[in-house]
Design a protein around this motif. Structure first.
Motif, PDB file in Angstrom:
ATOM      1  N   VAL A  62      10.717  12.299 -33.896  1.00 18.76           N
ATOM      2  CA  VAL A  62      12.033  11.465 -34.457  1.00 18.76           C
ATOM      3  C   VAL A  62      11.453  10.546 -35.400  1.00 18.76           C
ATOM      4  N   VAL A  63      10.279   9.978 -35.284  1.00 17.30           N
ATOM      5  CA  VAL A  63       9.741   9.256 -36.487  1.00 17.30           C
ATOM      6  C   VAL A  63       8.462   9.901 -36.948  1.00 17.30           C
ATOM      7  N   THR A  64       8.381  10.018 -38.284  1.00 13.67           N
ATOM      8  CA  THR A  64       7.396  10.600 -38.937  1.00 13.67           C
ATOM      9  C   THR A  64       6.279  10.229 -38.746  1.00 13.67           C
ATOM     10  N   SER A  65       5.442  11.251 -37.927  1.00 14.69           N
ATOM     11  CA  SER A  65       3.970  11.011 -37.171  1.00 14.69           C
ATOM     12  C   SER A  65       3.346  12.393 -37.119  1.00 14.69           C
ATOM     13  N   ALA A  66       1.980  12.210 -36.822  1.00 17.40           N
ATOM     14  CA  ALA A  66       1.525  13.330 -36.581  1.00 17.40           C
ATOM     15  C   ALA A  66       1.464  14.041 -34.813  1.00 17.40           C
ATOM     16  N   ALA A  67       2.036  13.168 -34.222  1.00 19.94           N
ATOM     17  CA  ALA A  67       2.181  13.285 -32.649  1.00 19.94           C
ATOM     18  C   ALA A  67       3.412  12.241 -32.218  1.00 19.94           C
ATOM     19  N   PRO A  68       3.927  12.788 -30.996  1.00 20.95           N
ATOM     20  CA  PRO A  68       4.881  12.243 -30.556  1.00 20.95           C
ATOM     21  C   PRO A  68       4.596  10.476 -30.416  1.00 20.95           C
ATOM     22  N   THR A  69       5.787   9.741 -30.702  1.00 22.04           N
ATOM     23  CA  THR A  69       5.550   8.329 -30.694  1.00 22.04           C
ATOM     24  C   THR A  69       6.327   7.879 -29.343  1.00 22.04           C
ATOM     25  N   LEU A  70       5.995   6.583 -29.134  1.00 22.98           N
ATOM     26  CA  LEU A  70       6.893   6.096 -27.884  1.00 22.98           C
ATOM     27  C   LEU A  70       8.538   6.373 -28.237  1.00 22.98           C
ATOM     28  N   ALA A  71       9.017   6.270 -29.440  1.00 26.05           N
ATOM     29  CA  ALA A  71      10.277   6.734 -29.224  1.00 26.05           C
ATOM     30  C   ALA A  71      10.650   8.191 -28.906  1.00 26.05           C
ATOM     31  N   ASP A  72       9.725   9.061 -29.115  1.00 28.86           N
ATOM     32  CA  ASP A  72       9.796  10.488 -28.955  1.00 28.86           C
ATOM     33  C   ASP A  72       9.854  10.534 -27.192  1.00 28.86           C
ATOM     34  N   LEU A  73       8.664  10.089 -26.645  1.00 31.95           N
ATOM     35  CA  LEU A  73       8.546  10.032 -25.158  1.00 31.95           C
ATOM     36  C   LEU A  73       9.666   9.211 -24.544  1.00 31.95           C
ATOM     37  N   ASP A  74      10.490   8.068 -24.930  1.00 34.02           N
ATOM     38  CA  ASP A  74      11.257   7.468 -24.376  1.00 34.02           C
ATOM     39  C   ASP A  74      12.694   8.194 -24.484  1.00 34.02           C
ATOM     40  N   LEU A  75      12.890   8.884 -25.470  1.00 31.45           N
ATOM     41  CA  LEU A  75      14.238   9.558 -25.746  1.00 31.45           C
ATOM     42  C   LEU A  75      13.976  10.955 -24.784  1.00 31.45           C
ATOM     43  N   TYR A  76      12.776  11.499 -24.653  1.00 35.85           N
ATOM     44  CA  TYR A  76      12.518  12.738 -23.817  1.00 35.85           C
ATOM     45  C   TYR A  76      12.965  12.123 -22.376  1.00 35.85           C
ATOM     46  N   LEU A  77      12.393  11.203 -21.988  1.00 35.68           N
ATOM     47  CA  LEU A  77      12.659  10.632 -20.346  1.00 35.68           C
ATOM     48  C   LEU A  77      14.027  10.447 -20.278  1.00 35.68           C
ATOM     49  N   ALA A  78      14.935   9.847 -21.275  1.00 33.80           N
ATOM     50  CA  ALA A  78      16.075   9.599 -21.101  1.00 33.80           C
ATOM     51  C   ALA A  78      16.795  10.953 -20.841  1.00 33.80           C
ATOM     52  N   ILE A  79      16.641  11.736 -21.721  1.00 36.15           N
ATOM     53  CA  ILE A  79      17.316  13.075 -21.691  1.00 36.15           C
ATOM     54  C   ILE A  79      17.000  13.937 -20.252  1.00 36.15           C
ATOM     55  N   VAL A  80      15.627  13.992 -19.916  1.00 40.81           N
ATOM     56  CA  VAL A  80      15.581  14.553 -18.737  1.00 40.81           C
ATOM     57  C   VAL A  80      15.878  13.829 -17.564  1.00 40.81           C
ATOM     58  N   ALA A  81      16.235  12.558 -17.637  1.00 44.68           N
ATOM     59  CA  ALA A  81      16.609  11.846 -16.579  1.00 44.68           C
ATOM     60  C   ALA A  81      18.203  12.033 -16.131  1.00 44.68           C
ATOM     61  N   LYS A  82      19.033  12.501 -17.339  1.00 40.02           N
ATOM     62  CA  LYS A  82      20.266  13.133 -17.219  1.00 40.02           C
ATOM     63  C   LYS A  82      20.299  14.696 -16.783  1.00 40.02           C
ATOM     64  N   VAL A  83      19.561  15.061 -17.510  1.00 40.82           N
ATOM     65  CA  VAL A  83      19.677  16.819 -17.244  1.00 40.82           C
ATOM     66  C   VAL A  83      18.288  17.460 -17.160  1.00 40.82           C
ATOM     67  N   SER A  84      18.202  18.285 -16.417  1.00 46.40           N
ATOM     68  CA  SER A  84      16.948  19.137 -16.547  1.00 46.40           C
ATOM     69  C   SER A  84      16.968  20.346 -16.252  1.00 46.40           C
ATOM     70  N   GLY A  85      15.844  21.426 -15.966  1.00 44.24           N
ATOM     71  CA  GLY A  85      15.971  22.493 -15.524  1.00 44.24           C
ATOM     72  C   GLY A  85      16.776  23.361 -16.127  1.00 44.24           C
ATOM     73  N   GLU A  86      17.684  24.116 -15.399  1.00 43.04           N
ATOM     74  CA  GLU A  86      18.633  25.191 -15.801  1.00 43.04           C
ATOM     75  C   GLU A  86      19.944  24.488 -16.559  1.00 43.04           C
ATOM     76  N   GLU A  87      20.211  23.341 -16.386  1.00 43.53           N
ATOM     77  CA  GLU A  87      21.180  22.576 -16.869  1.00 43.53           C
ATOM     78  C   GLU A  87      20.773  22.455 -18.364  1.00 43.53           C
ATOM     79  N   LEU A  88      19.716  21.810 -18.494  1.00 45.58           N
ATOM     80  CA  LEU A  88      19.034  21.521 -19.768  1.00 45.58           C
ATOM     81  C   LEU A  88      18.600  22.824 -20.751  1.00 45.58           C
ATOM     82  N   GLU A  89      18.215  23.756 -20.000  1.00 40.61           N
ATOM     83  CA  GLU A  89      18.132  25.203 -20.471  1.00 40.61           C
ATOM     84  C   GLU A  89      19.468  25.592 -21.021  1.00 40.61           C
ATOM     85  N   SER A  90      20.476  25.755 -20.679  1.00 45.74           N
ATOM     86  CA  SER A  90      21.744  25.806 -20.997  1.00 45.74           C
ATOM     87  C   SER A  90      22.062  25.361 -21.993  1.00 45.74           C
ATOM     88  N   MET A  91      21.915  23.798 -22.226  1.00 43.93           N
ATOM     89  CA  MET A  91      22.434  23.108 -23.092  1.00 43.93           C
ATOM     90  C   MET A  91      21.734  23.279 -24.476  1.00 43.93           C
TER      91      MET A  91
END
Length: 139
Positions: A62-91
């Motif tokens: 999400v922010v130009t870098s060579a590896a995930p930043t804190l922002a990437d991990l925060d956004l990832y955790l927010a997404i998987v807190a709402k949907v994960s598994g098959e529901e996320l696969e479908s999306m």
């Protein structure tokens, strides 16, 4: 390695580089998106996943870098807190760029969990469980 980016304190802010300032602004903006996802619905996640696919067509994180930043991990955790598994696969479906980003962020969190477990004897902070994101496809 986990990248926080920025690299300057308030006392040295005037001397901060433009790239550093842009990185900090980007991190702050994306963490606001993560906060909105936490407060929103699964439909908001679905909309975001579609938008992220285009965004990630020209960048890895999400922010130009060579590896995930804190922002990437925060956004990832927010997404998987709402949907994960098959529901996320479908999306995610055929959104290959979003899938790549989700897999990378999930792998980074797994690496951090392993490192935390190894250091558990030296830390008073209990290791946390990494939430599951996508269901890995068999090769």
């Amino acid at each position: 390695p986990l990248l926080f980016l920025g690299g300057h304190s308030a006392s040295s802010f005037a001397g901060g580089s433009p790239g550093s300032s842009l990185a900090m602004a980007g991190i702050s903006s994306w963490m606001s998106v993560a906060s909105s996802i936490r407060e929103g619905s699964a439909d908001d996640v679905s909309t975001l996943i579609g938008q992220l696919n285009g965004y990630f067509s020209t960048r890895s994180f999400v922010v130009t870098s060579a590896a995930p930043t804190l922002a990437d991990l925060d956004l990832y955790l927010a997404i998987v807190a709402k949907v994960s598994g098959e529901e996320l696969e479908s999306m995610v479906g055929s959104s290959v760029n979003t899938r790549r980003w989700l897999v990378q962020c999930g792998a980074t969190l797994e690496e951090l969990a392993v490192a935390a477990a190894k250091n558990a004897e030296y830390s008073k902070i209990p290791a946390s469980k990494v939430p599951k994101g996508l269901n890995p496809k068999p090769c």
